[in-house]
Design an enzyme around this catalytic site. Structure first.
Site, PDB file in Angstrom:
ATOM      1  CG  ASP A  13     -19.229  10.823  -7.674  1.00 22.91           C
ATOM      2  OD1 ASP A  13     -18.590   9.932  -7.097  1.00 22.91           O
ATOM      3  OD2 ASP A  13     -19.794  11.748  -7.080  1.00 22.91           O
ATOM      4  CG  ASP A  14     -20.062   6.395  -6.611  1.00 24.70           C
ATOM      5  OD1 ASP A  14     -18.921   6.705  -6.228  1.00 24.70           O
ATOM      6  OD2 ASP A  14     -21.050   6.357  -5.857  1.00 24.70           O
ATOM      7  CB  CYS A  51     -16.357  11.306  -3.484  1.00 24.71           C
ATOM      8  SG  CYS A  51     -17.758  10.255  -3.860  1.00 24.71           S
ATOM      9  CE  LYS A 102     -18.410  14.423  -5.303  1.00 18.80           C
ATOM     10  NZ  LYS A 102     -18.965  13.079  -5.102  1.00 18.80           N
ATOM     11  CG  HIS A 104     -17.049  16.278  -2.074  1.00 21.02           C
ATOM     12  ND1 HIS A 104     -17.257  14.916  -2.174  1.00 21.02           N
ATOM     13  CD2 HIS A 104     -17.509  16.630  -0.843  1.00 21.02           C
ATOM     14  CE1 HIS A 104     -17.812  14.459  -1.062  1.00 21.02           C
ATOM     15  NE2 HIS A 104     -17.979  15.498  -0.235  1.00 21.02           N
TER      16      HIS A 104
END
Length: 258
Positions: A13-14, A51, A102, A104
């Site tokens: 993530d990122d 995301c 994650k 989401h």
């Protein structure tokens, strides 16, 4: 005898193109560098700018808006009920399926991971640990996560938990083919990580924010090494397709902060 390849998809993530050691002399990521050197690399690769939309594209093969996901907040990340997902396809082909990290894509029925094709799930609410949909007082360490929808307290750092649970899932599959989805919340902010991981970057004179970001990546790298060794011990490394990607570019922009 199982002759189908196992599939592992890791989504960080990122984490951007410059956030691996082979592209950044400040970073130490020996396991990611090894993976890069022995892999096919996509040179023209695109993701969504946020995301959840990227994850919707990945899991359905659709443009994110067609899948019903065009943001990360206010319910705009809930995957359309009729969108068939990657784990559902794998499940239909005889695979066991698991997600660790994650999600989401929604926290309530019928949007939860266990509703969308996953046999086993260990996840948290929302897009970042500690957001409103998440369990109260989670902070990346010794948190309560949802195991198949039920709250369970886990010991250890979040990324270590995701990989530990993934290794357990892989072991449980034995002779069955598996699809393992490992979407870490690291290195997304807030940059919570044990000091032993970010201290070496402070010693290089980097701002603490960037040092912590790099420390989270160092921890991911360490866990990828654990995953590799687990696949070797089980004699399935050569039978496993491993895909690694970031979701939407880097958040670790260096600043003048000290």
């Amino acid at each position: 005898m199982n002759d189908k390849p196992n599939v592992i998809v890791i989504v960080t993530d990122d984490q951007g193109l410059g956030d691996v050691g082979c592209n950044n002399p400040l970073l130490r990521t020996p396991q990611l560098d090894l993976l890069r050197n022995e892999s096919i690399r996509l040179q023209d690769f695109h993701t969504e700018p946020m995301c959840a939309p990227t994850r919707a594209c990945l899991l359905t093969g659709m443009y994110s808006m067609k899948a019903g996901v065009w943001s990360t907040l206010n319910g705009r990340y809930m995957l359309n009920e009729d969108a068939k997902t990657m784990p559902e396809y794998f499940h239909g082909a005889g695979y066991r399926t698991g997600i660790f990290g994650k999600w989401h894509m929604g926290e309530s029925y019928p949007y939860r991971p266990q509703d969308r094709g996953f046999d086993r799930s260990v996840t948290f609410g929302g897009g970042v640990i500690g957001e409103t949909p998440d369990y109260w007082n989670n902070n990346y360490f010794d948190d309560v996560y949802l195991r198949d929808g039920q709250p369970v307290r886990y010991k250890g750092y979040c990324t270590d938990v995701w990989f530990r649970e993934a290794l357990s899932f892989i072991s449980d599959c034995r002779d069955e083919p598996f699809f393992c989805y490992l979407p870490t919340n690291a290195p997304h902010d807030p940059y919570h990580i044990g000091k032993s991981y970010y201290q070496p970057y402070l010693e290089l004179g980097l701002p603490e924010r960037l040092a912590r970001f790099y420390g989270m990546i160092a921890n991911i790298d360490e866990n990828i090494g654990r995953l590799r060794r687990h696949l070797i011990r089980r004699s399935i490394l050569d039978k496993t397709i491993l895909v690694f990607l970031g979701d939407n570019g880097s958040s670790g922009v260096q600043t003048n902060e000290r």
